[in-house]
Write a protein that holds these residues in place. Structure first.
Motif, PDB file in Angstrom:
ATOM      1  N   ASN A   1      -8.772 -14.461  -2.343  1.00 40.80           N
ATOM      2  CA  ASN A   1      -7.358 -14.555  -1.982  1.00 40.80           C
ATOM      3  C   ASN A   1      -6.514 -14.898  -3.199  1.00 40.80           C
ATOM      4  O   ASN A   1      -5.400 -14.359  -3.359  1.00 40.80           O
ATOM      5  CB  ASN A   1      -7.161 -15.603  -0.883  1.00 40.80           C
ATOM      6  CG  ASN A   1      -7.782 -15.171   0.441  1.00 40.80           C
ATOM      7  OD1 ASN A   1      -7.921 -13.983   0.698  1.00 40.80           O
ATOM      8  ND2 ASN A   1      -8.174 -16.144   1.261  1.00 40.80           N
ATOM      9  N   TRP A   2      -7.007 -15.772  -4.068  1.00 38.07           N
ATOM     10  CA  TRP A   2      -6.254 -16.127  -5.268  1.00 38.07           C
ATOM     11  C   TRP A   2      -6.116 -14.912  -6.178  1.00 38.07           C
ATOM     12  O   TRP A   2      -5.041 -14.659  -6.739  1.00 38.07           O
ATOM     13  CB  TRP A   2      -6.966 -17.249  -6.007  1.00 38.07           C
ATOM     14  CG  TRP A   2      -6.285 -17.618  -7.298  1.00 38.07           C
ATOM     15  CD1 TRP A   2      -5.250 -18.493  -7.460  1.00 38.07           C
ATOM     16  CD2 TRP A   2      -6.579 -17.088  -8.590  1.00 38.07           C
ATOM     17  NE1 TRP A   2      -4.882 -18.553  -8.779  1.00 38.07           N
ATOM     18  CE2 TRP A   2      -5.670 -17.699  -9.503  1.00 38.07           C
ATOM     19  CE3 TRP A   2      -7.496 -16.173  -9.088  1.00 38.07           C
ATOM     20  CZ2 TRP A   2      -5.681 -17.410 -10.860  1.00 38.07           C
ATOM     21  CZ3 TRP A   2      -7.500 -15.889 -10.425  1.00 38.07           C
ATOM     22  CH2 TRP A   2      -6.612 -16.498 -11.305  1.00 38.07           C
TER      23      TRP A   2
ATOM     24  N   ARG B   1      -3.521 -12.467  -4.827  1.00 39.98           N
ATOM     25  CA  ARG B   1      -2.143 -12.933  -5.070  1.00 39.98           C
ATOM     26  C   ARG B   1      -1.763 -12.743  -6.535  1.00 39.98           C
ATOM     27  O   ARG B   1      -0.625 -12.383  -6.855  1.00 39.98           O
ATOM     28  CB  ARG B   1      -2.013 -14.399  -4.669  1.00 39.98           C
ATOM     29  CG  ARG B   1      -2.138 -14.646  -3.173  1.00 39.98           C
ATOM     30  CD  ARG B   1      -1.597 -16.016  -2.801  1.00 39.98           C
ATOM     31  NE  ARG B   1      -2.332 -17.066  -3.485  1.00 39.98           N
ATOM     32  CZ  ARG B   1      -3.409 -17.680  -2.980  1.00 39.98           C
ATOM     33  NH1 ARG B   1      -3.864 -17.331  -1.789  1.00 39.98           N
ATOM     34  NH2 ARG B   1      -4.015 -18.628  -3.650  1.00 39.98           N
TER      35      ARG B   1
ATOM     36  N   GLN C   1      -1.086  -9.020  -7.117  1.00 40.49           N
ATOM     37  CA  GLN C   1       0.187  -8.644  -6.495  1.00 40.49           C
ATOM     38  C   GLN C   1       1.366  -9.160  -7.302  1.00 40.49           C
ATOM     39  O   GLN C   1       2.385  -8.465  -7.470  1.00 40.49           O
ATOM     40  CB  GLN C   1       0.234  -9.184  -5.065  1.00 40.49           C
ATOM     41  CG  GLN C   1       1.490  -8.811  -4.293  1.00 40.49           C
ATOM     42  CD  GLN C   1       1.646  -7.318  -4.121  1.00 40.49           C
ATOM     43  OE1 GLN C   1       0.646  -6.611  -3.992  1.00 40.49           O
ATOM     44  NE2 GLN C   1       2.872  -6.829  -4.137  1.00 40.49           N
ATOM     45  N   TYR C   2       1.232 -10.368  -7.840  1.00 45.58           N
ATOM     46  CA  TYR C   2       2.314 -10.940  -8.652  1.00 45.58           C
ATOM     47  C   TYR C   2       2.502 -10.141  -9.939  1.00 45.58           C
ATOM     48  O   TYR C   2       3.632  -9.847 -10.346  1.00 45.58           O
ATOM     49  CB  TYR C   2       1.991 -12.394  -8.978  1.00 45.58           C
ATOM     50  CG  TYR C   2       3.078 -13.102  -9.743  1.00 45.58           C
ATOM     51  CD1 TYR C   2       4.199 -13.613  -9.092  1.00 45.58           C
ATOM     52  CD2 TYR C   2       2.986 -13.267 -11.119  1.00 45.58           C
ATOM     53  CE1 TYR C   2       5.207 -14.259  -9.793  1.00 45.58           C
ATOM     54  CE2 TYR C   2       3.987 -13.912 -11.833  1.00 45.58           C
ATOM     55  CZ  TYR C   2       5.092 -14.406 -11.163  1.00 45.58           C
ATOM     56  OH  TYR C   2       6.081 -15.032 -11.864  1.00 45.58           O
TER      57      TYR C   2
END
Length: 288
Positions: A109-110, A113, A116-117
């Motif tokens: 999950n990290w 993210r 995506q960032y």
């Protein structure tokens, strides 16, 4: 790959659209996603005695759409086999599997993210030095592939065109995004170009140049075996007749011939224009 599948993937990768005609609904959807594809060679196993064209057996219009092409071989090496076996055994015998799955989920999950960032916030562009290096190296790659085609008399299985240049640019921008270069400067540096070119050369360029090398030294015994295989092929087939490549190889190996020498004889005869290999892996003897 079946013709209908070839048409479908070509439309998605070239035009970024997917046509749907089902249950009375006919529409065209936009495709905005990366494509990760895997395939086996026509013979089921990558054969180093064949050319890259024979191992891929895909149209260049499809191969040229992929940014990176990797050839994965099952090479029997003691140290590598030992590491793989040890890893598989640990995965199945680990007592911490449940807690490991939870930890892996959090890390995944990290990472999602973070990616995506980077994609949403970083929009780098090439610097002048990076553009000059990219242009120079692209011209050199094109010249090397042209020289190889002139020496071997065959075009590369994966053509190096402007689409490959765009692929290198995308790799370069992705490397800059991954390092969050946009917060220090909005440009991709020359080092990013160097790494993108390295990735392109060790995968796509290696795949394009893979297969049999015509300059391999052939011993007298090997030359004699190849000559015998050529004579047997000519005896078994008349001009204009055709036979399955697999059936021909099986018949000659039952006669005591080495399979690799038979394959090399077929390849040499094909390069001389004495036989024609069709896509259905049938061999036709031509009049020369």
């Amino acid at each position: 790959m079946r013709p209908e599948d070839r048409v479908a993937i070509h439309e998605a990768m070239k035009q970024q659209t997917i046509s749907i005609a089902k249950a009375g609904i006919t529409t065209v959807l936009n495709s905005r996603t990366s494509v990760l594809a895997a395939a086996n060679p026509p013979s089921g196993r990558y054969d180093d005695l064949k050319t890259a064209q024979d191992n891929f057996d895909l149209r260049t219009t499809i191969l040229s759409r992929f940014d990176l092409i990797f050839i994965v071989k099952d090479v029997s090496l003691y140290d590598q086999d030992k590491i793989i076996a040890s890893h598989i055994i640990k995965v199945h015998s680990s007592a911490q599997a449940a807690s490991g799955d939870i930890r892996a989920s959090k890390e995944e999950n990290w990472l999602k993210r973070y990616i995506q960032y980077c994609r949403s916030e970083c929009h780098p562009h090439l610097s002048e030095a990076a553009c000059a290096k990219l242009q120079s190296d692209y011209v050199d790659i094109r010249r090397e592939m042209r020289q190889q085609a002139n020496e071997t008399g065959e075009a590369a299985a994966i053509p190096i065109t402007a689409m490959q240049l765009e692929a290198i640019i995308r790799l370069n921008e992705s490397l800059a995004k991954m390092k969050l270069m946009c917060f220090r400067s909005h440009v991709a540096t020359e080092s990013d170009v160097t790494e993108a070119l390295r990735l392109f050369k060790v995968c796509t360029m290696d795949a394009a140049c893979s297969g049999i090398n015509q300059h391999i030294h052939i011993t007298p015994d090997m030359a004699n075996d190849i000559k015998q295989a050529e004579n047997q092929i000519k005896r078994r087939l008349g001009i204009g007749n055709h036979i399955s490549e697999r059936s021909l190889i099986d018949d000659l190996t039952r006669m005591g011939m080495n399979e690799s020498m038979v394959r090399r004889a077929i390849l040499i005869m094909h390069q001389r224009g004495e036989v024609e290999c069709q896509r259905e892996r049938h061999i036709i003897v031509r009049k020369v």
